[in-house]
Write an enzyme that holds these catalytic residues in place. Structure first.
Site, PDB file in Angstrom:
ATOM      1  N   CYS A 104      -0.111   4.053  -6.999  1.00 34.13           N
ATOM      2  CA  CYS A 104       0.989   3.099  -6.834  1.00 34.13           C
ATOM      3  C   CYS A 104       2.300   3.895  -6.811  1.00 34.13           C
ATOM      4  CB  CYS A 104       0.938   2.119  -8.011  1.00 34.13           C
ATOM      5  SG  CYS A 104       2.251   0.909  -7.976  1.00 34.13           S
ATOM      6  N   CYS A 111      16.184  -1.090  -7.959  1.00 41.21           N
ATOM      7  CA  CYS A 111      16.002  -2.034  -6.850  1.00 41.21           C
ATOM      8  C   CYS A 111      17.178  -2.995  -6.874  1.00 41.21           C
ATOM      9  CB  CYS A 111      14.694  -2.809  -6.999  1.00 41.21           C
ATOM     10  SG  CYS A 111      14.388  -3.933  -5.608  1.00 41.21           S
TER      11      CYS A 111
HETATM   12 FE1  SF4 Z   1      10.082  -5.887  -6.121  1.00 41.22          FE
HETATM   13 FE2  SF4 Z   1      11.907  -7.746  -6.829  1.00 41.22          FE
HETATM   14 FE3  SF4 Z   1      11.232  -5.831  -8.580  1.00 41.22          FE
HETATM   15 FE4  SF4 Z   1      12.695  -5.235  -6.441  1.00 41.22          FE
HETATM   16  S1  SF4 Z   1      13.341  -6.563  -8.115  1.00 41.22           S
HETATM   17  S2  SF4 Z   1      10.917  -4.093  -7.223  1.00 41.22           S
HETATM   18  S3  SF4 Z   1      11.849  -6.629  -4.912  1.00 41.22           S
HETATM   19  S4  SF4 Z   1       9.855  -7.397  -7.750  1.00 41.22           S
END
Ligand code: SF4
Ligand code: SAH
Length: 367
Positions: A104, A111
Protein backbone atom coordinates in the site's frame (compact mmCIF):
# COMPACT_ATOMS: atom_id res chain seq x y z
CA UNK A 1 22.47 18.76 -10.59
CA UNK A 2 22.48 15.00 -11.12
CA UNK A 3 19.27 13.54 -12.54
CA UNK A 4 17.41 10.94 -10.45
CA UNK A 5 16.78 8.04 -12.84
CA UNK A 6 13.94 6.75 -10.61
CA UNK A 7 11.92 9.71 -11.91
CA UNK A 8 11.67 8.16 -15.39
CA UNK A 9 9.45 5.49 -16.90
CA UNK A 10 10.81 3.58 -19.92
CA UNK A 11 10.00 6.35 -22.42
CA UNK A 12 11.40 9.05 -20.17
CA UNK A 13 14.61 7.11 -19.61
CA UNK A 14 15.02 6.43 -23.34
CA UNK A 15 14.58 10.14 -24.07
CA UNK A 16 17.15 11.07 -21.44
CA UNK A 17 19.60 8.47 -22.80
CA UNK A 18 19.04 9.86 -26.31
CA UNK A 19 20.01 13.32 -25.02
CA UNK A 20 23.24 11.76 -23.79
CA UNK A 21 23.79 10.23 -27.25
CA UNK A 22 23.00 6.71 -25.99
CA UNK A 23 20.92 4.00 -27.68
CA UNK A 24 17.46 2.90 -26.44
CA UNK A 25 18.70 -0.60 -25.56
CA UNK A 26 21.11 0.96 -23.05
CA UNK A 27 18.18 2.66 -21.36
CA UNK A 28 16.38 -0.70 -21.15
CA UNK A 29 19.44 -2.34 -19.61
CA UNK A 30 19.69 0.33 -16.94
CA UNK A 31 15.91 0.15 -16.36
CA UNK A 32 16.20 -3.59 -15.70
CA UNK A 33 19.15 -3.14 -13.37
CA UNK A 34 17.33 -0.50 -11.36
CA UNK A 35 13.89 -2.04 -11.13
CA UNK A 36 14.26 -5.78 -11.74
CA UNK A 37 17.47 -6.20 -9.78
CA UNK A 38 16.92 -3.30 -7.36
CA UNK A 39 20.41 -2.02 -8.13
CA UNK A 40 21.24 1.56 -7.27
CA UNK A 41 24.99 1.48 -7.88
CA UNK A 42 26.06 2.12 -11.49
CA UNK A 43 29.40 0.38 -10.82
CA UNK A 44 27.54 -2.86 -10.13
CA UNK A 45 25.78 -2.74 -13.55
CA UNK A 46 28.43 -5.04 -14.99
CA UNK A 47 27.20 -5.43 -18.57
CA UNK A 48 27.13 -1.67 -19.15
CA UNK A 49 30.18 -0.24 -20.96
CA UNK A 50 32.63 1.36 -18.57
CA UNK A 51 32.48 4.70 -20.41
CA UNK A 52 28.71 4.84 -19.94
CA UNK A 53 28.97 3.86 -16.30
CA UNK A 54 31.43 6.71 -15.78
CA UNK A 55 29.09 9.14 -17.48
CA UNK A 56 26.18 7.93 -15.32
CA UNK A 57 28.28 8.34 -12.20
CA UNK A 58 28.75 12.03 -12.94
CA UNK A 59 25.36 12.87 -14.50
CA UNK A 60 22.83 10.68 -12.68
CA UNK A 61 21.80 9.13 -9.37
CA UNK A 62 19.37 6.40 -8.26
CA UNK A 63 17.85 7.90 -5.12
CA UNK A 64 14.75 6.44 -3.46
CA UNK A 65 13.39 8.12 -0.32
CA UNK A 66 15.43 6.92 2.69
CA UNK A 67 13.81 4.53 5.19
CA UNK A 68 13.34 6.15 8.61
CA UNK A 69 11.78 3.12 10.26
CA UNK A 70 10.62 -0.39 9.42
CA UNK A 71 8.16 -2.03 11.85
CA UNK A 72 6.75 -5.54 11.82
CA UNK A 73 3.28 -6.19 13.27
CA UNK A 74 2.29 -9.39 15.09
CA UNK A 75 0.10 -10.33 12.12
CA UNK A 76 2.93 -9.97 9.58
CA UNK A 77 1.96 -6.49 8.36
CA UNK A 78 5.06 -4.38 7.90
CA UNK A 79 5.13 -0.59 7.93
CA UNK A 80 7.89 1.53 6.41
CA UNK A 81 8.28 5.21 7.14
CA UNK A 82 10.10 7.21 4.45
CA UNK A 83 11.80 10.56 4.68
CA UNK A 84 10.60 12.87 1.91
CA UNK A 85 12.55 15.91 3.06
CA UNK A 86 11.88 19.14 4.97
CA UNK A 87 10.66 17.23 8.03
CA UNK A 88 7.96 15.32 6.08
CA UNK A 89 7.51 11.57 6.11
CA UNK A 90 5.15 9.17 4.34
CA UNK A 91 4.15 5.60 5.11
CA UNK A 92 4.03 2.42 3.07
CA UNK A 93 2.43 -0.78 4.34
CA UNK A 94 3.06 -4.36 3.24
CA UNK A 95 0.16 -6.76 3.85
CA UNK A 96 0.92 -10.47 3.40
CA UNK A 97 -1.99 -12.79 2.56
CA UNK A 98 -2.13 -16.47 1.60
CA UNK A 99 -2.25 -15.93 -2.13
CA UNK A 100 -0.61 -12.53 -2.54
CA UNK A 101 1.49 -9.81 -0.99
CA UNK A 102 0.09 -6.29 -1.29
CA UNK A 103 2.04 -3.07 -0.93
CA UNK A 104 0.00 0.00 0.00
CA UNK A 105 1.81 3.04 -1.40
CA UNK A 106 1.49 6.77 -0.63
CA UNK A 107 1.13 9.41 -3.33
CA UNK A 108 1.33 12.72 -1.43
CA UNK A 109 2.77 14.10 1.81
CA UNK A 110 -0.56 14.77 3.50
CA UNK A 111 -3.77 15.33 1.55
CA UNK A 112 -5.72 18.47 0.72
CA UNK A 113 -9.14 16.81 0.45
CA UNK A 114 -9.97 16.78 4.15
CA UNK A 115 -12.26 13.76 4.34
CA UNK A 116 -13.82 13.98 7.78
CA UNK A 117 -12.79 10.51 9.01
CA UNK A 118 -9.22 10.39 7.65
CA UNK A 119 -6.13 11.00 9.69
CA UNK A 120 -4.07 11.96 6.62
CA UNK A 121 -6.70 14.52 5.61
CA UNK A 122 -6.67 15.91 9.13
CA UNK A 123 -2.97 16.72 8.86
CA UNK A 124 -3.37 18.90 5.82
CA UNK A 125 -1.35 18.94 2.65
CA UNK A 126 2.32 19.49 2.18
CA UNK A 127 3.21 18.47 -1.35
CA UNK A 128 2.97 15.94 -4.15
CA UNK A 129 5.46 13.08 -4.11
CA UNK A 130 7.74 12.86 -7.15
CA UNK A 131 7.67 9.78 -9.40
CA UNK A 132 10.93 8.69 -7.73
CA UNK A 133 9.32 8.96 -4.30
CA UNK A 134 6.27 6.93 -5.39
CA UNK A 135 8.14 4.16 -7.22
CA UNK A 136 10.94 4.43 -4.63
CA UNK A 137 8.57 3.02 -1.98
CA UNK A 138 8.14 -0.13 -4.09
CA UNK A 139 11.85 -0.18 -4.88
CA UNK A 140 12.78 -0.05 -1.19
CA UNK A 141 10.09 -2.49 -0.06
CA UNK A 142 11.14 -5.00 -2.73
CA UNK A 143 14.72 -4.75 -1.54
CA UNK A 144 13.62 -5.29 2.07
CA UNK A 145 11.19 -8.14 1.34
CA UNK A 146 13.00 -9.92 -1.48
CA UNK A 147 11.71 -12.90 -3.42
CA UNK A 148 10.22 -16.29 -2.62
CA UNK A 149 12.30 -19.43 -3.16
CA UNK A 150 11.04 -19.83 -6.76
CA UNK A 151 12.36 -16.38 -7.65
CA UNK A 152 9.04 -14.56 -7.69
CA UNK A 153 8.73 -11.30 -5.88
CA UNK A 154 7.00 -11.27 -2.49
CA UNK A 155 5.12 -8.12 -3.55
CA UNK A 156 2.52 -9.27 -6.11
CA UNK A 157 0.02 -6.39 -5.88
CA UNK A 158 0.23 -2.64 -5.41
CA UNK A 159 -2.58 -0.42 -4.16
CA UNK A 160 -2.38 3.39 -4.15
CA UNK A 161 -4.23 3.57 -0.85
CA UNK A 162 -1.63 5.07 1.44
CA UNK A 163 -1.36 8.76 2.22
CA UNK A 164 -2.71 11.23 -0.31
CA UNK A 165 -5.06 11.36 -3.26
CA UNK A 166 -3.24 9.72 -6.19
CA UNK A 167 -5.35 11.40 -8.87
CA UNK A 168 -4.49 14.84 -7.43
CA UNK A 169 -0.86 14.02 -8.31
CA UNK A 170 -1.58 12.76 -11.80
CA UNK A 171 1.58 13.74 -13.68
CA UNK A 172 3.92 12.08 -11.20
CA UNK A 173 1.63 9.09 -10.70
CA UNK A 174 1.43 7.98 -14.34
CA UNK A 175 5.16 7.22 -14.88
CA UNK A 176 5.18 5.33 -11.55
CA UNK A 177 2.17 3.23 -12.67
CA UNK A 178 3.84 2.57 -16.02
CA UNK A 179 6.95 1.30 -14.25
CA UNK A 180 4.81 -1.03 -12.13
CA UNK A 181 3.36 -2.50 -15.34
CA UNK A 182 6.53 -2.51 -17.47
CA UNK A 183 7.99 -5.96 -18.14
CA UNK A 184 11.47 -4.46 -17.91
CA UNK A 185 10.64 -3.08 -14.45
CA UNK A 186 8.06 -4.71 -12.11
CA UNK A 187 5.90 -6.48 -14.71
CA UNK A 188 2.67 -6.43 -12.67
CA UNK A 189 -0.56 -6.99 -14.57
CA UNK A 190 -3.06 -4.11 -14.73
CA UNK A 191 -5.38 -6.06 -12.45
CA UNK A 192 -2.76 -6.18 -9.74
CA UNK A 193 -2.29 -2.43 -9.59
CA UNK A 194 -5.17 -0.49 -8.04
CA UNK A 195 -5.63 3.26 -7.82
CA UNK A 196 -7.97 4.37 -5.06
CA UNK A 197 -9.63 7.75 -5.51
CA UNK A 198 -12.06 9.86 -3.56
CA UNK A 199 -13.67 10.66 -6.93
CA UNK A 200 -11.86 13.34 -8.92
CA UNK A 201 -13.99 12.84 -12.01
CA UNK A 202 -11.89 14.50 -14.77
CA UNK A 203 -8.77 12.68 -13.55
CA UNK A 204 -10.63 9.34 -13.64
CA UNK A 205 -11.24 9.95 -17.36
CA UNK A 206 -7.60 10.88 -17.88
CA UNK A 207 -6.46 7.73 -16.05
CA UNK A 208 -8.66 5.61 -18.33
CA UNK A 209 -6.79 7.05 -21.33
CA UNK A 210 -3.26 7.23 -19.92
CA UNK A 211 -2.93 4.04 -17.89
CA UNK A 212 -6.08 2.05 -17.13
CA UNK A 213 -5.41 0.01 -14.00
CA UNK A 214 -7.92 -1.40 -11.51
CA UNK A 215 -9.97 1.34 -9.85
CA UNK A 216 -11.32 1.66 -6.33
CA UNK A 217 -13.61 4.57 -5.52
CA UNK A 218 -14.07 5.78 -1.95
CA UNK A 219 -17.83 6.13 -1.78
CA UNK A 220 -18.64 6.25 1.96
CA UNK A 221 -22.15 7.70 1.60
CA UNK A 222 -25.30 6.97 -0.43
CA UNK A 223 -26.52 10.56 -0.77
CA UNK A 224 -24.97 13.88 -1.77
CA UNK A 225 -26.11 15.44 1.50
CA UNK A 226 -24.02 13.07 3.61
CA UNK A 227 -21.16 12.65 1.14
CA UNK A 228 -20.70 16.43 0.89
CA UNK A 229 -19.83 16.34 4.59
CA UNK A 230 -17.76 13.15 4.74
CA UNK A 231 -15.89 13.51 1.43
CA UNK A 232 -15.90 17.26 0.64
CA UNK A 233 -14.71 16.77 -2.98
CA UNK A 234 -18.28 15.54 -3.53
CA UNK A 235 -19.40 19.18 -3.59
CA UNK A 236 -17.41 19.56 -6.80
CA UNK A 237 -18.13 16.12 -8.32
CA UNK A 238 -21.47 14.89 -6.94
CA UNK A 239 -22.68 11.30 -6.99
CA UNK A 240 -24.49 11.37 -10.35
CA UNK A 241 -21.29 12.57 -12.06
CA UNK A 242 -19.21 10.07 -10.11
CA UNK A 243 -21.44 7.14 -11.11
CA UNK A 244 -21.29 8.23 -14.77
CA UNK A 245 -17.49 8.46 -14.56
CA UNK A 246 -17.35 4.92 -13.11
CA UNK A 247 -19.39 3.64 -16.05
CA UNK A 248 -17.06 5.38 -18.51
CA UNK A 249 -14.00 3.98 -16.73
CA UNK A 250 -15.28 0.44 -17.11
CA UNK A 251 -14.89 0.70 -20.89
CA UNK A 252 -11.12 0.84 -20.35
CA UNK A 253 -10.64 -0.99 -17.05
CA UNK A 254 -8.74 -4.28 -16.77
CA UNK A 255 -11.56 -5.61 -14.55
CA UNK A 256 -15.25 -5.57 -15.32
CA UNK A 257 -16.24 -3.95 -12.04
CA UNK A 258 -15.39 -0.94 -9.91
CA UNK A 259 -14.55 -1.53 -6.25
CA UNK A 260 -16.44 0.81 -3.96
CA UNK A 261 -14.78 1.37 -0.60
CA UNK A 262 -17.13 2.22 2.23
CA UNK A 263 -15.89 3.13 5.68
CA UNK A 264 -18.34 1.98 8.37
CA UNK A 265 -19.05 4.85 10.77
CA UNK A 266 -21.30 4.10 13.71
CA UNK A 267 -24.68 5.83 13.39
CA UNK A 268 -23.50 7.93 10.43
CA UNK A 269 -23.64 5.84 7.25
CA UNK A 270 -24.30 2.30 8.48
CA UNK A 271 -28.10 2.10 8.74
CA UNK A 272 -30.36 -0.24 6.76
CA UNK A 273 -31.74 2.70 4.83
CA UNK A 274 -28.16 3.63 3.80
CA UNK A 275 -27.65 0.12 2.38
CA UNK A 276 -30.95 0.39 0.51
CA UNK A 277 -30.02 3.79 -0.90
CA UNK A 278 -26.64 2.44 -1.99
CA UNK A 279 -28.27 -0.40 -3.93
CA UNK A 280 -30.33 2.18 -5.77
CA UNK A 281 -27.35 4.50 -6.35
CA UNK A 282 -25.10 1.87 -7.96
CA UNK A 283 -27.81 0.04 -9.90
CA UNK A 284 -26.17 0.82 -13.27
CA UNK A 285 -22.52 0.37 -12.24
CA UNK A 286 -21.08 -3.18 -12.16
CA UNK A 287 -19.29 -3.13 -8.81
CA UNK A 288 -18.12 -4.83 -5.66
CA UNK A 289 -18.20 -3.33 -2.21
CA UNK A 290 -15.39 -3.39 0.28
CA UNK A 291 -16.60 -2.37 3.74
CA UNK A 292 -13.84 -0.88 5.89
CA UNK A 293 -14.47 -0.81 9.65
CA UNK A 294 -13.47 2.73 10.68
CA UNK A 295 -10.02 2.90 12.21
CA UNK A 296 -10.04 5.41 15.02
CA UNK A 297 -7.38 8.03 15.67
CA UNK A 298 -7.23 10.67 18.40
CA UNK A 299 -10.06 13.25 18.31
CA UNK A 300 -11.56 11.75 15.15
CA UNK A 301 -15.12 12.36 16.39
CA UNK A 302 -16.27 9.01 14.89
CA UNK A 303 -16.77 5.50 16.20
CA UNK A 304 -16.41 2.20 14.38
CA UNK A 305 -19.70 0.47 13.57
CA UNK A 306 -20.25 -2.59 15.75
CA UNK A 307 -19.36 -5.92 14.07
CA UNK A 308 -22.99 -7.12 13.89
CA UNK A 309 -23.99 -3.85 12.19
CA UNK A 310 -21.24 -4.34 9.59
CA UNK A 311 -22.45 -7.91 9.02
CA UNK A 312 -26.05 -6.79 8.63
CA UNK A 313 -25.04 -4.06 6.19
CA UNK A 314 -22.98 -6.54 4.15
CA UNK A 315 -25.90 -9.00 4.09
CA UNK A 316 -28.19 -6.27 2.82
CA UNK A 317 -25.85 -5.49 -0.08
CA UNK A 318 -25.26 -9.17 -0.85
CA UNK A 319 -28.99 -9.84 -0.92
CA UNK A 320 -29.25 -6.91 -3.32
CA UNK A 321 -26.91 -8.82 -5.64
CA UNK A 322 -23.59 -7.11 -4.90
CA UNK A 323 -20.43 -8.99 -4.00
CA UNK A 324 -19.40 -7.49 -0.68
CA UNK A 325 -16.33 -8.11 1.42
CA UNK A 326 -15.34 -6.66 4.76
CA UNK A 327 -11.76 -5.60 5.18
CA UNK A 328 -9.91 -7.25 7.99
CA UNK A 329 -8.23 -4.70 10.15
CA UNK A 330 -4.56 -5.46 10.19
CA UNK A 331 -1.46 -3.89 11.57
CA UNK A 332 -3.44 -2.27 14.38
CA UNK A 333 -0.56 -2.66 16.80
CA UNK A 334 1.73 -0.56 14.61
CA UNK A 335 -0.92 2.00 13.47
CA UNK A 336 -0.72 0.68 9.93
CA UNK A 337 -4.45 0.28 9.28
CA UNK A 338 -6.34 2.27 6.62
CA UNK A 339 -6.74 5.90 7.46
CA UNK A 340 -4.29 5.75 10.33
CA UNK A 341 -1.30 6.56 8.18
CA UNK A 342 -0.10 9.78 9.60
CA UNK A 343 3.58 9.96 8.73
CA UNK A 344 4.67 13.33 9.85
CA UNK A 345 3.74 16.21 7.63
CA UNK A 346 4.43 19.87 8.06
CA UNK A 347 1.31 21.48 6.73
CA UNK A 348 2.18 24.30 4.38
CA UNK A 349 -1.39 25.55 4.49
CA UNK A 350 -1.98 25.25 8.25
CA UNK A 351 -5.00 23.14 7.43
CA UNK A 352 -4.60 21.01 10.57
CA UNK A 353 -5.76 23.79 12.81
CA UNK A 354 -8.72 24.66 10.60
CA UNK A 355 -9.77 21.03 10.20
CA UNK A 356 -9.68 20.28 13.90
CA UNK A 357 -11.53 23.45 14.78
CA UNK A 358 -14.20 22.79 12.18
CA UNK A 359 -14.61 19.09 12.85
CA UNK A 360 -18.25 18.03 12.47
CA UNK A 361 -19.90 15.69 14.97
CA UNK A 362 -21.94 12.63 14.01
CA UNK A 363 -25.18 14.46 14.83
CA UNK A 364 -24.27 17.42 12.67
CA UNK A 365 -23.57 15.09 9.79
CA UNK A 366 -27.20 14.04 9.68
CA UNK A 367 -28.60 17.50 10.11
FE1 SF4 B 1 -8.18 9.82 0.74
FE2 SF4 B 1 -9.80 11.73 1.74
FE3 SF4 B 1 -7.82 10.77 3.26
FE4 SF4 B 1 -7.27 12.34 1.19
S1 SF4 B 1 -8.40 12.96 3.02
S2 SF4 B 1 -6.23 10.42 1.74
S3 SF4 B 1 -8.86 11.74 -0.26
S4 SF4 B 1 -9.56 9.59 2.48
N1 SAH C 1 -7.12 9.26 -1.25
C1 SAH C 1 -7.51 8.02 -1.74
C2 SAH C 1 -6.60 6.88 -1.32
C3 SAH C 1 -6.06 6.89 0.07
S1 SAH C 1 -7.18 6.55 1.37
C4 SAH C 1 -8.95 7.73 -1.35
O1 SAH C 1 -9.50 8.46 -0.54
O2 SAH C 1 -9.51 6.79 -1.91
C5 SAH C 1 -7.49 4.80 1.25
C6 SAH C 1 -8.83 4.37 1.83
O3 SAH C 1 -8.84 4.47 3.27
C7 SAH C 1 -9.98 5.25 1.34
O4 SAH C 1 -11.09 4.47 0.99
C8 SAH C 1 -10.26 6.06 2.58
O5 SAH C 1 -11.55 6.60 2.55
C9 SAH C 1 -10.05 5.06 3.68
N2 SAH C 1 -9.93 5.65 5.01
C10 SAH C 1 -9.50 6.89 5.32
N3 SAH C 1 -9.53 7.07 6.66
C11 SAH C 1 -9.99 5.93 7.20
C12 SAH C 1 -10.22 5.49 8.55
N4 SAH C 1 -9.94 6.28 9.58
N5 SAH C 1 -10.67 4.24 8.73
C13 SAH C 1 -10.90 3.43 7.68
N6 SAH C 1 -10.69 3.77 6.39
C14 SAH C 1 -10.25 5.01 6.16
Amino acid sequence: MAVNLLDFDADGLTAWFAQQGEKPFRARQVLRWMHQSGEGDFNAMTDIAKSLREKLLTEAVVTPPPVISDKLSDDGTRKFLFDVGNGNAVETVFIPEDDRGTLCVSSQAGCALECAFCSTGRQGFNRNLSTAEIIGQLWQANRALGRVAGGERIISNVVLMGMGEPLANFDNLIPALRLMLDDHAYGLSRRRVTVSTSGIVPAMDRLAEACPVALAVSLHAPTDGLRDKLVPINRKYPLAELMAACQRYLHHAPRDFITFEYVMLDGVNDRDEDARALLHLVRDVPCKFNLIPFNPFPDSGFRRSPADRVRRFATHLIEGGIVTTTRKTRGDDIDAACGQLAGKVLDKSRRVIRAVAGKPTATELHS
